[in-house]
Design an enzyme around this catalytic site. Structure first.
Site, short mmCIF file in Angstrom:
data_model
loop_
_atom_site.label_atom_id
_atom_site.label_comp_id
_atom_site.label_asym_id
_atom_site.label_seq_id
_atom_site.Cartn_x
_atom_site.Cartn_y
_atom_site.Cartn_z
N LYS A 7 0.89 -1.17 0.00
CA LYS A 7 0.00 0.00 0.00
C LYS A 7 0.93 1.22 0.00
CE LYS A 7 -4.30 1.48 2.16
NZ LYS A 7 -5.00 1.85 0.94
N GLU A 13 -8.89 -4.88 -9.40
CA GLU A 13 -9.51 -4.15 -8.29
C GLU A 13 -9.79 -2.71 -8.71
OE1 GLU A 13 -6.85 -3.70 -4.93
OE2 GLU A 13 -5.12 -3.37 -6.23
N LEU A 50 -4.58 -5.46 -3.79
CA LEU A 50 -4.35 -5.27 -2.37
C LEU A 50 -5.27 -6.23 -1.61
CD1 LEU A 50 -2.89 -3.37 -0.24
CD2 LEU A 50 -5.09 -2.22 -0.06
N1 PLP Z 1 -7.53 -1.74 -3.22
C1 PLP Z 1 -6.84 -0.58 -3.22
C2 PLP Z 1 -5.96 -0.26 -4.36
C3 PLP Z 1 -6.96 0.30 -2.13
O1 PLP Z 1 -6.28 1.44 -2.13
C4 PLP Z 1 -7.83 -0.05 -1.07
C5 PLP Z 1 -8.02 0.84 0.09
O2 PLP Z 1 -7.83 2.00 0.07
C6 PLP Z 1 -8.53 -1.25 -1.11
C7 PLP Z 1 -8.34 -2.09 -2.20
C8 PLP Z 1 -9.44 -1.66 0.02
O3 PLP Z 1 -8.69 -1.98 1.17
P1 PLP Z 1 -9.29 -1.91 2.64
O4 PLP Z 1 -10.52 -2.75 2.64
O5 PLP Z 1 -8.22 -2.47 3.50
O6 PLP Z 1 -9.59 -0.48 2.93
#
Ligand code: PLP
Length: 288
Positions: free
Chosen positions: A148, A181, A205
């Site tokens: 991230k 995603e 992610l």
């Molecule tokens: N995918 C990306 C690229 C993201 O930046 C995020 C969250 O900001 C997510 C998925 C979702 O992750 P989370 O459920 O941990 O917020």
């Protein structure tokens, strides 16, 4: 008040060097959290992911897990916030121009806590529009989406495409054309009562909301399939939704030209309800 390195400072004093490699190169990592009634939801999981992202870029965090947990709560409380959006950012730190991480002896830590702004209720009632964009998700052997990272241009380019097409969120495919995603979200769809979502191996992610959704679905006896999916499978789905920490479970009414009947989105609604139950249990301290 902003938490900067070792202390809380007023917004206008929270200044980072122009030589910070986070600014110069997007060299750093971050987490976004949501606080419900003063409780930082899944704080340990977010801190674990922060450490994992940092280790994948060989960045040694300037604090321990416990110190970051404490700093996050201090920031929340200093701003007297109960319903909040909290962002923890750690960059490589300031150093001379040049890519060598060793130029930066001290990482920069910033924690921001802002009031949580509710999404318009219509987003949940009617669903949002999503576009499958041309920008491909970063190839995981170039920049692994599991990191991230502050290097967000891939997502910004995808988001710009979505905006130009009048969509709220962009969904990217991976380099082989499989659904990956959103720019800040994971994607799910339901087909014949099976809940489907791209597997982490596709190059996404590992969303914390995604993990909870998969857990609640299994607990409810909903069949779950993580795998590789083509855009056509999304177009032909019965229900589609996106997820992240702040939006939780958000129904999708339209993907490109395919329309979904959100009011009939039964599994999406049931999953969102179960997710909210998890939040309440967590707040009662059951699940910490
Ligand atoms: N995918 C990306 C690229 C993201 O930046 C995020 C969250 O900001 C997510 C998925 C979702 O992750 P989370 O459920 O941990 O917020």
């Amino acid at each position: 008040m902003i938490y900067l390195n070792n202390m809380l400072v007023p917004d206008n004093k929270a200044v980072v060097s122009v030589f910070d490699h986070g600014f110069l190169y997007g060299d750093g990592v971050y987490e976004t959290l949501r606080a419900y009634d003063g409780v930082l939801f899944k704080l340990n999981e977010h801190i674990e992911r922060l450490f994992n992202s940092a280790s994948l870029i060989k960045l040694k965090l300037p604090k321990t897990r416990e110190e970051i947990r404490k700093a996050a709560y201090e920031t929340l409380q200093a701003n007297r916030l109960k319903e909040a959006y909290v962002r923890i950012t750690v960059s490589r730190g300031a150093g001379p121009i040049g890519l060598d991480p060793r130029l930066c002896p001290q990482p920069t830590l910033v924690i921001i806590a802002n009031p949580f702004k509710d999404y318009p209720p219509s987003y949940y009632k009617k669903g949002v529009k999503v576009a499958i964009v041309k920008t491909r998700r970063n190839f995981k052997r170039a920049i692994d989406p599991q990191i991230k990272s502050l290097n967000f241009l891939n997502n910004v380019l995808a988001k710009t495409e979505a905006i130009n097409r009048g969509a709220y969120e962009a969904v990217m495919l991976n380099y082989r054309g499989y659904v990956a995603e959103g720019t800040i979200s994971n994607i799910f769809f339901v087909k014949d009562k099976v809940l489907c979502t791209p597997s982490v191996e596709v190059g996404i992610l590992d969303g914390i909301t995604r993990r909870i959704i998969l857990d609640v679905a299994k607990e409810m006896g909903v069949k779950v399939k993580e795998g590789r999916f083509r855009p056509d499978e999304i177009y032909e789905a019965d229900e589609v939704f996106i997820s992240n920490t702040t939006m939780e479970v958000m129904p999708v009414k339209e993907v490109d030209n395919a329309m979904f009947n959100v009011s009939g989105g039964d599994i999406t609604k049931v999953i969102h309800k179960a997710y909210r139950t998890k939040v309440r249990e967590y707040m009662r301290g059951k699940d910490r």
